[in-house]
Motif scaffolding. Structure first.
Motif, short mmCIF file in Angstrom:
data_model
loop_
_atom_site.label_atom_id
_atom_site.label_comp_id
_atom_site.label_asym_id
_atom_site.label_seq_id
_atom_site.Cartn_x
_atom_site.Cartn_y
_atom_site.Cartn_z
N LEU A 1 0.84 -1.18 0.00
CA LEU A 1 0.00 0.00 0.00
C LEU A 1 0.88 1.24 0.00
O LEU A 1 1.67 1.44 0.92
CB LEU A 1 -0.90 -0.01 1.24
CG LEU A 1 -1.81 1.17 1.49
CD1 LEU A 1 -2.73 1.40 0.30
CD2 LEU A 1 -2.61 0.96 2.77
N SER A 2 0.73 2.03 -1.04
CA SER A 2 1.42 3.30 -1.09
C SER A 2 0.38 4.40 -0.93
O SER A 2 -0.58 4.45 -1.69
CB SER A 2 2.16 3.47 -2.43
OG SER A 2 2.83 4.71 -2.48
N MET A 3 0.57 5.25 0.04
CA MET A 3 -0.41 6.28 0.28
C MET A 3 0.28 7.59 0.61
O MET A 3 1.41 7.62 1.09
CB MET A 3 -1.36 5.88 1.41
CG MET A 3 -0.72 5.51 2.70
SD MET A 3 -1.88 4.77 3.89
CE MET A 3 -3.07 6.08 4.13
N GLN A 4 -0.43 8.66 0.34
CA GLN A 4 0.11 9.98 0.59
C GLN A 4 -0.13 10.38 2.04
O GLN A 4 -1.09 9.93 2.67
CB GLN A 4 -0.54 11.02 -0.33
CG GLN A 4 -0.15 10.90 -1.79
CD GLN A 4 -0.82 11.99 -2.61
OE1 GLN A 4 -2.01 12.25 -2.47
NE2 GLN A 4 -0.05 12.62 -3.47
N GLU A 5 0.74 11.21 2.52
CA GLU A 5 0.53 11.75 3.85
C GLU A 5 -0.82 12.46 3.91
O GLU A 5 -1.24 13.11 2.97
CB GLU A 5 1.65 12.74 4.22
CG GLU A 5 2.89 12.08 4.76
CD GLU A 5 3.77 13.04 5.53
OE1 GLU A 5 3.68 14.26 5.30
OE2 GLU A 5 4.56 12.57 6.38
N GLY A 6 -1.48 12.28 5.05
CA GLY A 6 -2.76 12.95 5.25
C GLY A 6 -3.96 12.15 4.82
O GLY A 6 -5.10 12.50 5.15
#
Lengths: 114, 112
Positions: free
Chosen positions: B11-16
């Protein structure tokens, strides 16, 4: 408080050589003890567990063995290492008095068989 | 024999951002655990879930257990880079020795 130690931290061994990894737990008595192996980038495979001195259960048939000579000491051994034995070996303990409690893991031994 | 499956595996996710990791298990288990593993390190216990409907929260992480659906979730709220790690769920086998069966892990990468 309880502490779990493993040594050595890293090990490089040739194929066919023997192996001995040690795990000790401090600050508790009669712990359940476990040996796991984690191949690179993979999950955990339970190898052995023990509920008491001299009591060893094997989960996966292979060229490894385990022993528990003292209440808080767990040893993983092999007479002849294979390339496929490479991995990250983790020892863990849980309390026999808290059957639903979590397992606590040691720092691990990274084994490379060459 | 208890089997535990996690998804996603990566899982790659952006901060926030928010996201949820799912953990399904195959047979009756009376307890479910979540662990965190940083690269090259050992496993650290995060949550212990012992009953249906149990919910535990620590910081930006919240874990829950639905024993009827044989499902546990780890919800990440407003992700930060420090949460980047591999997360494992583990189901407790019935019987002696408190054995656990681990899922394959979810590698979480939080990007700026």
């Amino acid at each position: 408080s309880q502490t779990i130690h493993q040594w050595p931290a890293t090990l490089v061994q040739p194929v066919g050589s023997p192996l001995s990894l040690e795990c000790t737990v401090e600050g508790t008595s009669n712990p359940n003890l476990y040996w796991y192996r984690q191949a690179a980038g993979r999950g955990l495979q339970l190898l052995f567990y023990s509920v008491g001195i001299g009591q060893i259960s094997s989960e996966v048939p292979q060229n490894l063995s385990a022993s528990r000579p003292q209440d808080r000491q767990f040893i993983l051994s092999s007479k002849k290492l294979l390339l496929s034995d490479s991995g990250f070996y983790l020892c863990a303990w849980s309390s026999a008095y808290r059957p639903r409690g979590e397992q606590y893991f040691g720092p691990g031994t990274r084994l490379t068989v060459t | 024999e208890l089997k535990v499956e996690q998804n996603p595996l990566f899982l790659s996710m952006q901060e926030g951002k928010n996201y949820t990791i799912y953990c399904n298990y195959s047979t009756t288990s009376d307890r479910l655990y979540w662990y965190r593993q940083d690269p090259g390190k050992s496993l650290e216990s995060l949550f212990v879930l012992l009953s249906n409907g149990a919910v535990k929260q620590e910081g930006r992480l919240m874990a829950s257990l639905d024993t009827k659906a044989r499902l546990s979730t780890l919800h990440i709220t407003a992700a930060v880079h420090d949460l980047s790690a591999t997360y494992f769920c583990a189901g407790g086998d019935t019987g002696t020795a408190s054995k656990l069966t681990f899922g394959t892990g979810t590698r979480l990468q939080v990007t700026l």
